[in-house]
Design a protein around this motif. Structure first.
Motif, PDB file in Angstrom:
ATOM      1  N   ILE A 192       0.920  -1.318  -0.212  1.00 25.88           N
ATOM      2  CA  ILE A 192      -0.056  -0.054  -0.024  1.00 25.88           C
ATOM      3  C   ILE A 192       0.855   1.258  -0.015  1.00 25.88           C
ATOM      4  O   ILE A 192       2.113   1.204   0.139  1.00 25.88           O
ATOM      5  CB  ILE A 192      -0.926  -0.216   1.248  1.00 25.88           C
ATOM      6  N   TYR A 193       0.242   2.477   0.018  1.00 29.22           N
ATOM      7  CA  TYR A 193       1.131   3.636  -0.033  1.00 29.22           C
ATOM      8  C   TYR A 193       1.085   4.436   1.292  1.00 29.22           C
ATOM      9  O   TYR A 193       0.543   4.304   2.186  1.00 29.22           O
ATOM     10  CB  TYR A 193       0.016   4.582  -1.159  1.00 29.22           C
ATOM     11  N   ARG A 194       2.422   4.751   1.431  1.00 30.34           N
ATOM     12  CA  ARG A 194       2.901   5.581   2.633  1.00 30.34           C
ATOM     13  C   ARG A 194       2.392   7.018   2.482  1.00 30.34           C
ATOM     14  O   ARG A 194       2.097   7.541   1.454  1.00 30.34           O
ATOM     15  CB  ARG A 194       4.445   5.550   2.802  1.00 30.34           C
ATOM     16  N   ASP A 195       2.237   7.753   3.765  1.00 28.90           N
ATOM     17  CA  ASP A 195       1.624   9.189   3.391  1.00 28.90           C
ATOM     18  C   ASP A 195       2.785  10.000   2.919  1.00 28.90           C
ATOM     19  O   ASP A 195       2.506  10.901   2.243  1.00 28.90           O
ATOM     20  CB  ASP A 195       1.493   9.705   4.907  1.00 28.90           C
ATOM     21  N   GLY A 196       3.899   9.669   2.700  1.00 34.31           N
ATOM     22  CA  GLY A 196       4.910  10.660   2.275  1.00 34.31           C
ATOM     23  C   GLY A 196       6.499  10.179   2.228  1.00 34.31           C
ATOM     24  O   GLY A 196       6.724   9.152   3.078  1.00 34.31           O
ATOM     25  N   VAL A 197       7.259  10.812   1.881  1.00 35.56           N
ATOM     26  CA  VAL A 197       8.709  10.430   2.002  1.00 35.56           C
ATOM     27  C   VAL A 197       9.070  11.070   3.256  1.00 35.56           C
ATOM     28  O   VAL A 197       8.724  12.102   3.911  1.00 35.56           O
ATOM     29  CB  VAL A 197       9.577  11.245   0.928  1.00 35.56           C
ATOM     30  N   GLY A 198       9.621   9.858   4.197  1.00 32.19           N
ATOM     31  CA  GLY A 198      10.068  10.100   5.425  1.00 32.19           C
ATOM     32  C   GLY A 198       9.328   9.551   6.557  1.00 32.19           C
ATOM     33  O   GLY A 198       9.669   9.824   7.623  1.00 32.19           O
ATOM     34  N   THR A 199       8.458   8.808   6.245  1.00 27.54           N
ATOM     35  CA  THR A 199       7.536   7.979   7.299  1.00 27.54           C
ATOM     36  C   THR A 199       7.162   6.702   6.613  1.00 27.54           C
ATOM     37  O   THR A 199       7.038   6.594   5.308  1.00 27.54           O
ATOM     38  CB  THR A 199       6.292   9.106   7.455  1.00 27.54           C
ATOM     39  N   ASN A 200       6.691   5.800   7.557  1.00 30.38           N
ATOM     40  CA  ASN A 200       6.444   4.692   6.932  1.00 30.38           C
ATOM     41  C   ASN A 200       4.639   4.558   7.313  1.00 30.38           C
ATOM     42  O   ASN A 200       4.345   3.406   7.254  1.00 30.38           O
ATOM     43  CB  ASN A 200       7.119   3.427   7.993  1.00 30.38           C
ATOM     44  N   HIS A 201       4.171   5.602   7.742  1.00 31.33           N
ATOM     45  CA  HIS A 201       2.845   5.600   8.124  1.00 31.33           C
ATOM     46  C   HIS A 201       1.751   5.441   6.722  1.00 31.33           C
ATOM     47  O   HIS A 201       2.211   6.152   6.041  1.00 31.33           O
ATOM     48  CB  HIS A 201       2.433   6.610   9.118  1.00 31.33           C
ATOM     49  N   SER A 202       0.984   4.597   6.793  1.00 31.19           N
ATOM     50  CA  SER A 202      -0.056   4.799   5.674  1.00 31.19           C
ATOM     51  C   SER A 202      -1.399   4.827   6.141  1.00 31.19           C
ATOM     52  O   SER A 202      -1.888   3.990   7.039  1.00 31.19           O
ATOM     53  CB  SER A 202      -0.029   3.163   5.122  1.00 31.19           C
ATOM     54  N   SER A 203      -1.807   5.966   5.995  1.00 29.72           N
ATOM     55  CA  SER A 203      -3.231   6.158   6.253  1.00 29.72           C
ATOM     56  C   SER A 203      -4.309   6.038   5.235  1.00 29.72           C
ATOM     57  O   SER A 203      -3.830   5.584   4.238  1.00 29.72           O
ATOM     58  CB  SER A 203      -3.314   7.728   6.373  1.00 29.72           C
ATOM     59  N   LEU A 204      -5.472   5.853   5.686  1.00 30.98           N
ATOM     60  CA  LEU A 204      -6.653   5.632   4.704  1.00 30.98           C
ATOM     61  C   LEU A 204      -6.696   6.735   3.669  1.00 30.98           C
ATOM     62  O   LEU A 204      -6.585   5.987   2.390  1.00 30.98           O
ATOM     63  CB  LEU A 204      -7.794   5.712   5.520  1.00 30.98           C
ATOM     64  N   HIS A 205      -6.002   7.812   3.987  1.00 31.72           N
ATOM     65  CA  HIS A 205      -6.075   8.775   2.910  1.00 31.72           C
ATOM     66  C   HIS A 205      -5.021   8.560   1.804  1.00 31.72           C
ATOM     67  O   HIS A 205      -5.286   8.838   0.695  1.00 31.72           O
ATOM     68  CB  HIS A 205      -6.120  10.372   3.454  1.00 31.72           C
ATOM     69  N   ALA A 206      -3.925   8.093   2.341  1.00 32.27           N
ATOM     70  CA  ALA A 206      -2.882   7.941   1.285  1.00 32.27           C
ATOM     71  C   ALA A 206      -3.218   6.781   0.388  1.00 32.27           C
ATOM     72  O   ALA A 206      -2.439   6.720  -0.564  1.00 32.27           O
ATOM     73  CB  ALA A 206      -1.594   7.505   2.039  1.00 32.27           C
ATOM     74  N   ASN A 207      -4.283   6.046   0.571  1.00 34.88           N
ATOM     75  CA  ASN A 207      -4.629   5.124  -0.532  1.00 34.88           C
ATOM     76  C   ASN A 207      -5.780   5.454  -1.085  1.00 34.88           C
ATOM     77  O   ASN A 207      -6.126   4.908  -2.276  1.00 34.88           O
ATOM     78  CB  ASN A 207      -4.393   3.559   0.348  1.00 34.88           C
ATOM     79  N   LEU A 208      -7.026   5.960  -0.476  1.00 32.16           N
ATOM     80  CA  LEU A 208      -8.274   6.058  -1.168  1.00 32.16           C
ATOM     81  C   LEU A 208      -8.040   7.258  -2.281  1.00 32.16           C
ATOM     82  O   LEU A 208      -8.749   6.832  -3.257  1.00 32.16           O
ATOM     83  CB  LEU A 208      -9.307   6.731   0.054  1.00 32.16           C
ATOM     84  N   PHE A 209      -7.458   7.939  -2.080  1.00 25.24           N
ATOM     85  CA  PHE A 209      -7.220   9.171  -3.199  1.00 25.24           C
ATOM     86  C   PHE A 209      -6.557   8.640  -4.618  1.00 25.24           C
ATOM     87  O   PHE A 209      -6.948   8.660  -5.656  1.00 25.24           O
ATOM     88  CB  PHE A 209      -6.569  10.455  -2.589  1.00 25.24           C
ATOM     89  N   PRO A 210      -5.441   7.620  -4.186  1.00 24.10           N
ATOM     90  CA  PRO A 210      -5.001   7.109  -5.545  1.00 24.10           C
ATOM     91  C   PRO A 210      -5.773   6.120  -6.101  1.00 24.10           C
ATOM     92  O   PRO A 210      -5.965   6.181  -7.378  1.00 24.10           O
ATOM     93  CB  PRO A 210      -3.460   6.496  -4.949  1.00 24.10           C
ATOM     94  N   LEU A 211      -6.456   5.344  -5.309  1.00 26.16           N
ATOM     95  CA  LEU A 211      -7.474   4.586  -6.184  1.00 26.16           C
ATOM     96  C   LEU A 211      -8.501   5.351  -6.568  1.00 26.16           C
ATOM     97  O   LEU A 211      -8.910   4.881  -7.793  1.00 26.16           O
ATOM     98  CB  LEU A 211      -8.087   3.565  -5.027  1.00 26.16           C
ATOM     99  N   ALA A 212      -9.150   6.213  -6.177  1.00 23.00           N
ATOM    100  CA  ALA A 212     -10.136   7.220  -6.578  1.00 23.00           C
ATOM    101  C   ALA A 212      -9.687   7.781  -7.864  1.00 23.00           C
ATOM    102  O   ALA A 212     -10.539   7.818  -8.935  1.00 23.00           O
ATOM    103  CB  ALA A 212     -10.988   8.076  -5.637  1.00 23.00           C
TER     104      ALA A 212
END
Length: 825
Positions: A606-626
């Motif tokens: 799945i997608y990470r929130d950004g460069v420099g973090t390993n956190h993957s939020s719902l938003h980091a994945n719902l927008f790319p899918l949509a």
């Protein structure tokens, strides 16, 4: 006088965007009007509601207060020549306005400007004095500065020896602003330049070629003339064209919204002095009431959105509305009086106390003030109060058609949600443009886009979306992702209307809304510290971000950027701008590739929130899918992860979360989220008894939320788009896609309005899938239907049809027209 934040103004950039090096893509930091047809410029301004200050033929409406200076009209332009400074001045004075003027400086030493709210003293040596937006052809590069001609000198920027003492307090700050390359290079020294000046009360804003250069508050002048300047260089010709003005405030509802009188649905006597009147649903309005001819003193009308223990809640939470107005008893007059709703000052602010937001949208003065309410308590009425004594004057779009749309399915709760969301769209048309509920009455780009989608699917003659788009292009707001929503709004309007001319008049201004000015060589958008702290919004309110970690390179901002590029390429193609279209596609492909390598976590799928973090939020994945950014080979993993997630986002992001699920074979998961138990679904809104959707899922998630916020009405578009399966394929609905996503529903039927007439869908989902489809003349449809286990093909009107099985869908090869019945076999 006082300096204010550029926050909201910076978001309203029209034409600025640093060049990105793609051949054929006209995205330079200047709007090069040299090559633009002047007629196109005039038509564009007229289409956006401006009034010409110059008719293009003669100098009607202008005068020269000087005994020297020559003004001529040549090829639709005003040409000024002189050997001393002079100004050509309008005959009319103006107060609040947005004025737009294009200026072409001569070669060599040159200086000009646009005077506004200025004054004329024919007996003075310096006859014209007052505010001027500077057009500076020198190496100083102060174009777009605010100068006080023949009076106080430089206001912004200020400089020793040429500014009065109060302005020198910000000398360093203002000079630093004009040293910024974006502002310093805003002027196209050898071409046409567009100056936009907005005056609202004491707020003055200046833009040069779409670059905000000055935002200042000053009380020296509230009204005056408009004027254009020749600086006095002998033999030089200064050229002006496309001089337009839009007087403010605009009141969009005046021509598009009507007052409807509504009788109460219930009248209940509380005690000898109080009667509770229920109008059934919340609407924006006020009261028409018979006033007692006898008695003394005043009675009171209490307006409310919420009940508590059988009475109007007079201390409701958040921005839930309550207010009280007086009515006079014993007037001796016969007839019905309007009792206005109490005024909330924030709903009428034009300049604002802090200057951090655009002007509120006003309603017509003739209505008297309105507010959202369902109930009123009549206090102080002597004797019995009869239902015929009172009515609500509710404001709705004049052309709203309740019969334009319908939706019904085998889940009764979904039917209730549809009706709630449809009415929410109708009730929030009161202002003539889409506003953010009743807290500010200000359009916001994301709110407006969600309103727009749902308005198209519930009504059949929608003008409000285009009006709101034009409003927001001049009064943009601050969030990063709200800018690409302007691209989405234009694209959606184009798909709905098919109006190429409308789009062509706005196309150039959309380029800045893609965020290209923040992109790097890898095609990705960067977020500086201020962006990360304030502008990048991800979701709203902040607590709905699922722990999103803000970084310089983040996935959500870049997902919006990529979708904006895709839609811009499509619109460029539609307008025949093949060079732009290819350049947008090249940039899109670059950004897509970088997006995947930068943000996708191979270890989790799945997608990470950004460069420099390993956190993957719902938003980091719902927008790319949509937005269709997830590559085919990664899609299954992202979808599987999202299917396991709950609604950890706001009603705004839910629009995109559900879109992504519906588009990627997870229709039942999407439906389950809409009707889920708990307080994070539309079931919760229905169960609460509300009649208009909310800004947030519950007050505990946003304590100051509105109860009349149409971005919470997403099912109004989601259910017809995906459950019925109806979407436009080409602009103007000349072709449509019909792709029902039934989940576990047994049937669904409905009516979807289009420009060419309604599309009527009626399907049943049993052992086979049967779809009855009625298409209006001029619409052809590409159809696919669910391929249930064991089905071997498709029948059309009882005859075998050519269809290909793709995953779990039967895709019909032939485009369909008219009335057809499709059934799997």
């Amino acid at each position: 006088m006082r300096l204010e934040s550029f926050g909201w103004l910076l978001a309203s950039l029209w034409f600025v965007c640093p060049a990105i090096g793609q051949e054929g893509l006209a995205l330079s930091s200047h709007r090069n009007a040299e090559s633009q047809d002047n007629t196109d410029g005039m038509e564009s301004m007229l289409s956006r509601g401006y009034t010409p200050l110059f008719n293009g033929a003669d100098l009607t409406g202008w005068w020269n207060p000087y005994p020297y200076g020559e003004a001529k009209v040549i090829d639709g332009e005003i040409h000024l020549r002189a050997d001393k400074k002079f100004f050509l001045v309008t005959e009319r004075k103006y107060a609040d306005f947005r004025v737009s003027v294009e200026i072409h400086l001569p070669e060599g030493p040159a200086n000009s400007g646009v005077m506004f709210r200025c004054h004329v003293d024919e007996n003075a040596q310096k006859k014209v004095f007052g505010y001027q937006a500077e057009c500076d052809g020198s190496d100083r590069k102060w174009s777009g500065g605010l100068y006080d001609e023949a009076r106080r000198g430089w206001v912004w920027p200020s400089t020793s020896g040429r500014s009065i003492e109060p302005f020198l307090e910000h000398e360093a700050e203002s000079k630093a602003a004009f040293a910024d390359p974006v502002i310093a290079n805003a002027l196209n020294r050898h071409g046409w330049n567009r100056f936009d000046i907005t005056c609202i009360e004491d707020r003055i804003s200046i833009e040069v070629n779409g670059v905000p250069t000055c935002s200042f508050r000053d009380t020296a002048d509230a009204y005056g003339y408009i004027a254009i300047q020749h600086h006095g260089e002998k033999g030089q010709t200064y050229r002006f064209r496309n001089l337009f003005i839009k007087e403010l405030p605009q009141v969009p509802a005046e021509d598009t919204v009507s007052i409807v009188e509504q009788a109460p649905v219930a009248v209940t006597k509380i005690d000898d002095q109080v009667t509770l009147v229920d109008f059934g649903k919340v609407a924006f309005g006020n009261i028409a009431m018979r006033i007692p001819r006898s008695g003394r003193g005043n009675g009171k009308l209490h307006f409310g959105e919420k009940l508590k223990n059988g009475r109007i809640d007079r201390e409701p939470p958040g921005t839930v509305r309550y207010g009280v107005s007086d009515f006079r008893k014993g007037s001796g007059q016969i007839g019905t009086w309007i009792v206005p709703a109490p005024v909330d000052v924030r709903n009428t602010e034009q300049a604002g106390a802090t200057g951090d937001h655009p002007p509120a949208v006003l309603t017509p003065r003739s209505w008297l003030p309105v507010m959202p309410f369902r109930w009123v308590e009549v206090e102080g009425w002597d004797g019995d109060f009869q239902p015929e004594y009172i009515s609500r004057r509710a404001a709705f779009a004049s052309n709203w058609n309740d019969d334009a749309s319908s939706f019904e399915c085998s889940n009764e709760l979904l039917n209730e949600i549809w009706e709630l969301c449809k009415y929410s769209i109708k009730a929030t048309t009161f202002a003539g443009v889409y506003v953010d509920g009743d807290r500010e009455r200000i359009p916001y780009e994301a709110d407006a886009y969600l309103n727009q989608l749902s308005h198209y699917y519930t009504d059949d003659d929608v003008e409000m979306a285009a009006k709101t788009f034009d409003w927001l292009m001049e009064h943009g707001t601050w969030p990063t992702e709200w800018a690409p929503h302007m691209v989405f709004m234009a694209h959606a309007e184009w798909m709905q209307s098919g109006n190429d001319e409308w789009l062509s008049h706005r196309y150039e201004s959309l380029k800045t809304k893609t965020l290209l000015h923040r992109s790097g060589e890898d095609g990705l958008i960067r977020s500086d510290e201020l962006d990360r702290k304030r502008h990048d919004i991800v979701d709203w309110p902040q607590k709905e971000r699922d722990g999103f970690v803000f970084t310089e390179l983040n996935v959500v901002v870049n997902a919006f950027h990529i979708e904006a590029l895709r839609q811009m390429a499509e619109m460029a193609d539609g307008l025949g701008k093949s060079g732009d279209a290819q350049a947008f596609r090249d940039r899109l492909n670059l950004a897509r590739t970088s997006f995947q390598t930068t943000f996708f976590d191979e270890s989790t799928g799945i997608y990470r929130d950004g460069v420099g973090t390993n956190h993957s939020s719902l938003h980091a994945n719902l927008f790319p899918l949509a937005f269709g950014i997830v590559p085919d080979e990664k899609e299954a993993g992202v979808v599987a992860w999202l299917r396991k997630q709950s609604m950890r986002c706001s009603p705004y992001a839910a629009q995109y979360f559900l879109e992504g699920l519906f588009r990627h074979g997870s229709d039942q998961k999407a439906l389950d989220l809409i009707v889920a138990e708990g307080d994070r679904s539309w079931k919760h809104m229905v169960d609460s008894g509300t009649t208009i959707t909310w800004e947030a899922w519950d007050l505990k998630y946003k304590p100051n939320q509105d109860w009349n916020h149409a971005w919470g009405a997403a099912p109004a578009n989601l259910l017809p788009r995906f459950v019925l399966g109806v979407e436009p394929k080409h602009p103007g609905w000349t072709s449509a896609t019909i792709s029902p996503q039934p989940g576990e529903l047994k049937y669904a039927r409905g009516r979807v309005p289009t420009k060419l007439g309604p599309i009527v869908v009626d399907w049943t989902n049993q052992s086979t899938f049967k779809l009855s489809l009625a298409l209006p003349d001029g619409v052809k449809a590409t159809v696919d239907v669910p391929a249930a286990v064991g089905t071997t093909g498709v029948l059309i009107d009882g005859k075998p049809a050519v269809a290909t099985k793709v995953r779990d869908r039967w895709v019909i090869t032939e485009a369909l027209v008219g009335d057809v019945v499709i059934e799997t076999k």
